[in-house]
Design an enzyme around this catalytic site. Structure first.
Site, PDB file in Angstrom:
ATOM      1  N   CYS A  91      28.283  31.012  38.271  1.00 51.35           N
ATOM      2  CA  CYS A  91      28.918  30.204  37.409  1.00 51.35           C
ATOM      3  C   CYS A  91      28.465  28.910  37.173  1.00 51.35           C
ATOM      4  CB  CYS A  91      30.447  30.233  37.881  1.00 51.35           C
ATOM      5  SG  CYS A  91      31.515  29.600  36.641  1.00 51.35           S
ATOM      6  N   LYS A 132      46.425  31.727  29.277  1.00 47.83           N
ATOM      7  CA  LYS A 132      45.336  32.646  29.649  1.00 47.83           C
ATOM      8  C   LYS A 132      45.096  33.122  31.031  1.00 47.83           C
ATOM      9  CE  LYS A 132      40.945  30.508  30.514  1.00 47.83           C
ATOM     10  NZ  LYS A 132      40.389  31.237  31.853  1.00 47.83           N
ATOM     11  N   ASN A 133      45.235  32.490  32.094  1.00 51.20           N
ATOM     12  CA  ASN A 133      45.212  32.652  33.639  1.00 51.20           C
ATOM     13  C   ASN A 133      46.307  33.466  33.865  1.00 51.20           C
ATOM     14  OD1 ASN A 133      42.645  31.454  33.357  1.00 51.20           O
ATOM     15  ND2 ASN A 133      42.873  29.789  34.542  1.00 51.20           N
ATOM     16  N   ASP A 164      34.528  36.671  49.028  1.00 48.88           N
ATOM     17  CA  ASP A 164      34.833  36.999  50.155  1.00 48.88           C
ATOM     18  C   ASP A 164      36.398  37.232  50.571  1.00 48.88           C
ATOM     19  OD1 ASP A 164      34.588  34.054  49.947  1.00 48.88           O
ATOM     20  OD2 ASP A 164      35.025  34.051  51.874  1.00 48.88           O
ATOM     21  N   ARG A 177      31.027  30.927  43.197  1.00 45.82           N
ATOM     22  CA  ARG A 177      32.176  31.113  43.161  1.00 45.82           C
ATOM     23  C   ARG A 177      32.315  32.734  44.187  1.00 45.82           C
ATOM     24  NH1 ARG A 177      34.921  30.752  37.505  1.00 45.82           N
ATOM     25  NH2 ARG A 177      36.750  31.026  38.532  1.00 45.82           N
ATOM     26  N   PRO A 178      32.412  32.648  45.293  1.00 42.13           N
ATOM     27  CA  PRO A 178      32.222  33.761  46.206  1.00 42.13           C
ATOM     28  C   PRO A 178      33.645  34.556  45.991  1.00 42.13           C
ATOM     29  CG  PRO A 178      32.911  31.891  47.371  1.00 42.13           C
ATOM     30  CD  PRO A 178      32.671  31.283  46.017  1.00 42.13           C
ATOM     31  N   ARG A 222      34.376  36.161  35.042  1.00 48.08           N
ATOM     32  CA  ARG A 222      34.410  36.208  36.467  1.00 48.08           C
ATOM     33  C   ARG A 222      35.793  36.970  36.501  1.00 48.08           C
ATOM     34  NH1 ARG A 222      32.666  34.263  40.893  1.00 48.08           N
ATOM     35  NH2 ARG A 222      34.740  34.743  41.653  1.00 48.08           N
ATOM     36  N   ASP A 278      41.114  22.375  36.861  1.00 50.81           N
ATOM     37  CA  ASP A 278      40.878  22.838  35.504  1.00 50.81           C
ATOM     38  C   ASP A 278      41.363  21.747  34.372  1.00 50.81           C
ATOM     39  OD1 ASP A 278      40.181  25.419  36.159  1.00 50.81           O
ATOM     40  OD2 ASP A 278      41.975  26.335  35.614  1.00 50.81           O
TER      41      ASP A 278
HETATM   42  C1  EPZ Z   1      41.167  30.649  39.121  1.00 51.11           C
HETATM   43  O1  EPZ Z   1      39.958  31.060  39.436  1.00 51.11           O
HETATM   44  C2  EPZ Z   1      41.121  30.449  37.673  1.00 51.11           C
HETATM   45  N1  EPZ Z   1      40.766  31.572  37.018  1.00 51.11           N
HETATM   46  C3  EPZ Z   1      40.197  29.174  37.458  1.00 51.11           C
HETATM   47  O2  EPZ Z   1      40.184  28.869  35.991  1.00 51.11           O
HETATM   48  C4  EPZ Z   1      40.676  28.095  38.278  1.00 51.11           C
HETATM   49  O3  EPZ Z   1      39.725  26.919  38.235  1.00 51.11           O
HETATM   50  C5  EPZ Z   1      40.671  28.429  39.729  1.00 51.11           C
HETATM   51  O4  EPZ Z   1      41.614  29.502  39.766  1.00 51.11           O
HETATM   52  C6  EPZ Z   1      41.352  27.258  40.699  1.00 51.11           C
HETATM   53  O5  EPZ Z   1      42.312  26.733  40.264  1.00 51.11           O
HETATM   54  C7  EPZ Z   1      41.669  32.267  36.711  1.00 51.11           C
HETATM   55  O6  EPZ Z   1      42.797  32.273  36.799  1.00 51.11           O
HETATM   56  C8  EPZ Z   1      41.242  33.659  35.565  1.00 51.11           C
HETATM   57  P1  EPZ Z   1      39.895  30.493  43.198  1.00 51.11           P
HETATM   58  P2  EPZ Z   1      39.771  31.893  40.942  1.00 51.11           P
HETATM   59  O7  EPZ Z   1      39.643  31.968  44.043  1.00 51.11           O
HETATM   60  O8  EPZ Z   1      40.853  32.461  41.259  1.00 51.11           O
HETATM   61  C9  EPZ Z   1      36.908  29.572  46.691  1.00 51.11           C
HETATM   62  C10 EPZ Z   1      39.559  27.999  33.839  1.00 51.11           C
HETATM   63  O9  EPZ Z   1      38.886  26.929  33.455  1.00 51.11           O
HETATM   64  N2  EPZ Z   1      36.909  30.868  46.976  1.00 51.11           N
HETATM   65  O10 EPZ Z   1      41.339  30.065  43.400  1.00 51.11           O
HETATM   66  O11 EPZ Z   1      38.560  32.584  40.900  1.00 51.11           O
HETATM   67  C11 EPZ Z   1      36.394  29.112  45.225  1.00 51.11           C
HETATM   68  O12 EPZ Z   1      34.994  29.035  45.559  1.00 51.11           O
HETATM   69  C12 EPZ Z   1      39.140  28.724  35.449  1.00 51.11           C
HETATM   70  O13 EPZ Z   1      40.376  28.796  33.377  1.00 51.11           O
HETATM   71  C13 EPZ Z   1      36.249  31.454  48.059  1.00 51.11           C
HETATM   72  O14 EPZ Z   1      35.708  30.705  49.000  1.00 51.11           O
HETATM   73  O15 EPZ Z   1      39.546  30.580  41.827  1.00 51.11           O
HETATM   74  C14 EPZ Z   1      37.025  28.000  45.086  1.00 51.11           C
HETATM   75  O16 EPZ Z   1      36.298  26.918  45.904  1.00 51.11           O
HETATM   76  C15 EPZ Z   1      37.820  28.495  35.787  1.00 51.11           C
HETATM   77  N3  EPZ Z   1      36.359  32.578  48.469  1.00 51.11           N
HETATM   78  C16 EPZ Z   1      38.336  28.018  45.811  1.00 51.11           C
HETATM   79  O17 EPZ Z   1      38.189  28.931  46.633  1.00 51.11           O
HETATM   80  C17 EPZ Z   1      36.902  33.774  47.483  1.00 51.11           C
HETATM   81  O18 EPZ Z   1      36.980  34.734  47.809  1.00 51.11           O
HETATM   82  C18 EPZ Z   1      39.529  28.374  44.836  1.00 51.11           C
HETATM   83  O19 EPZ Z   1      39.116  29.395  43.986  1.00 51.11           O
HETATM   84  C19 EPZ Z   1      37.412  33.271  46.495  1.00 51.11           C
HETATM   85  C20 EPZ Z   1      37.534  31.933  46.113  1.00 51.11           C
END
Ligand code: EPZ
Length: 419
Positions: free
Chosen positions: A116, A22-23, A124, A121-122, A92, A306
């Protein structure tokens, strides 16, 4: 609305085929917007989130059809720059159209994805990365407005408070592909899904090197063409089935998955006494978890957030005290109170779940709160004595293809009913 009903206590045995990721699929579908040509993506799982992404592509003016695991997309010459709140708010991952639209059109208006259940889930890092490529970014009326006469390559540092970001890396990588000059992403996410996206972009004519490491180099090109691509298998689905074998003390042959994508989980399962043999393209998982473990979720190749809920369910019936620490989404513990309703003894201490393994869980009606929490409740139900009913299964349908059919085939007593 449906519920999943499980009569637990039966070891799972047999072989199971893992679906496409999916991802990996979601950002790759977004990337198809970067050319007017047609692209074909194979191995796509039939999931609610994929259906949502197809709706978004159509709302942007692309034609997109899904049949027998393949999505055919033809964006054509004219696409829209506006991704509406009505669609983005349901998923998202819709944010990953931001980079492609900006790269192709020089403008994008994408609804802010919002909160969420698994915690804040920022975005930035997405915005910082695109700004570094010379885009003007503002937030107006709930929308990210990105404008760029000409995107320019740059050095972009994408580390955040919780490490790298998967979709920020994807967005910046996609925008940089059509930027002028060279971009280096430092502290890029190394997840296999990022690597898969880079493979697709390169098949479209991009020049992306280093994906799968913390430093990605992109040499901008003027134009991309359509491409055909098969997505990688879903490592989180594979990991969930490994946990299913271990929680029921069964024996599963998990086919069509790459064991190297699940090294952290396999290491922890082995530590806890589960016997695992890996081969090219499949994993043989046998026996019960008998030892408690200490686990901390981390960006890839660390233990994936995950799979945190699923491993917590497994440890809830593993003798001794396990500690599961969540370092990506410190609030992602909603499943714990529902597991408690089934008799699990789990206490939250800061960002850690302290899990006192009990002998048996007992089936109960439980409420799913998010996708992976739902999977944890299904696992608990498979191991529990008696009947478990998992409500709000639409969460499960976002990320697990035909889950009850797959589980039934390997011996689970599981079915879907109208709630
Ligand atoms: C991806 O989300 C996945 N989604 C998520 O899968 C997964 O949990 C996550 O990566 C972490 O592995 C998809 O691929 C579609 P991140 P993503 O940005 O990219 C912080 C599932 O169940 N952050 O890697 O949105 C954030 O808050 C899901 O399939 C910032 O601070 O996650 C987190 O603490 C849910 N600023 C960390 O980084 C930002 O701009 C990692 O999140 C972006 C993220």
């Amino acid at each position: 609305m449906d519920k999943i009903v499980i009569e637990g206590g039966k070891p799972l045995n047999g072989s199971i085929e893992i679906s496409g990721s999916k991802n990996a699929t979601l950002p790759i579908l977004a990337a198809t917007l970067m050319t007017e040509d047609a692209s074909v993506i194979h191995g796509v799982p039939d999931l609610q989130d994929v259906a949502t992404m197809i709706k978004i592509l159509r709302s942007l003016g692309a034609s997109a059809t899904f049949a027998e695991g393949s999505v055919h997309v033809k964006p054509g010459r004219h696409i829209e720059a506006h991704a509406p709140w009505k669609l983005v708010s349901t998923m998202r991952a819709s944010i990953c159209v931001l980079g492609p639209l900006l790269a192709r059109l020089g403008r994008a208006d994408v609804s802010m994805p919002g909160g969420c259940i698994i915690g804040p889930r920022p975005i930035d890092l997405h915005l910082k990365g695109l700004a570094a490529l010379n885009a003007d970014i503002s937030i107006e009326h709930g929308y990210v407005k990105a404008r760029a006469k000409k995107l320019r390559g740059a050095e972009v540092y994408l580390g955040g408070a919780y490490g790298s970001s998967v979709l920020a890396t994807a967005n910046v990588m996609m925008a940089a592909v059509l930027a002028e000059g060279e971009t280096t992403i430092i502290n890029a996410a190394c997840e296999p899904e990022v690597e898969d996206l880079a493979r697709f972009l390169n098949a479209m004519g991009a020049s992306v090197q280093g994906a799968g490491t913390h430093m990605i180099r992109i040499l901008g090109v003027r134009k991309l063409r359509g491409a055909e691509h098969r997505v990688i298998s879903d490592r989180i689905e594979a990991g969930t089935f490994m946990a299913a074998a271990a929680i029921t003390g069964g024996h599963l042959l998990i086919k069509g998955s790459d064991p190297s994508h699940n090294t952290a989980l396999i290491d922890k399962l082995r530590q806890s006494g589960v016997s695992i043999a890996t081969h090219n393209g499949f994993v043989d998982v046998r026996g019960k978890a008998v030892q408690p473990v200490k686990i901390t979720t981390l960006p890839y190749p660390g233990f994936p957030t995950d799979l945190q809920a699923q491993i917590t369910a497994l440890m809830s019936v593993t003798k001794g005290i396990s500690v599961v620490t969540e370092k990506i989404y410190p609030e992602r513990f909603i499943h714990i109170s529902e597991l408690g309703r089934m008799g699990a003894q789990i206490f939250l201490e800061g960002g850690s779940a302290i899990v006192h393994g009990v002998k048996k869980l007992s089936g109960a009606p439980v409420m799913a709160s998010d996708l992976r929490a739902s999977a944890a409740l299904v696992l608990a139900g498979l191991a529990a004595e008696g009947r478990t009913e998992v409500y709000r299964v639409y969460h499960l349908d976002r990320g697990y293809e035909k889950v009850e059919k797959k589980l039934e085939k390997i011996g689970a007593r599981i079915w879907r009913e109208k709630a």
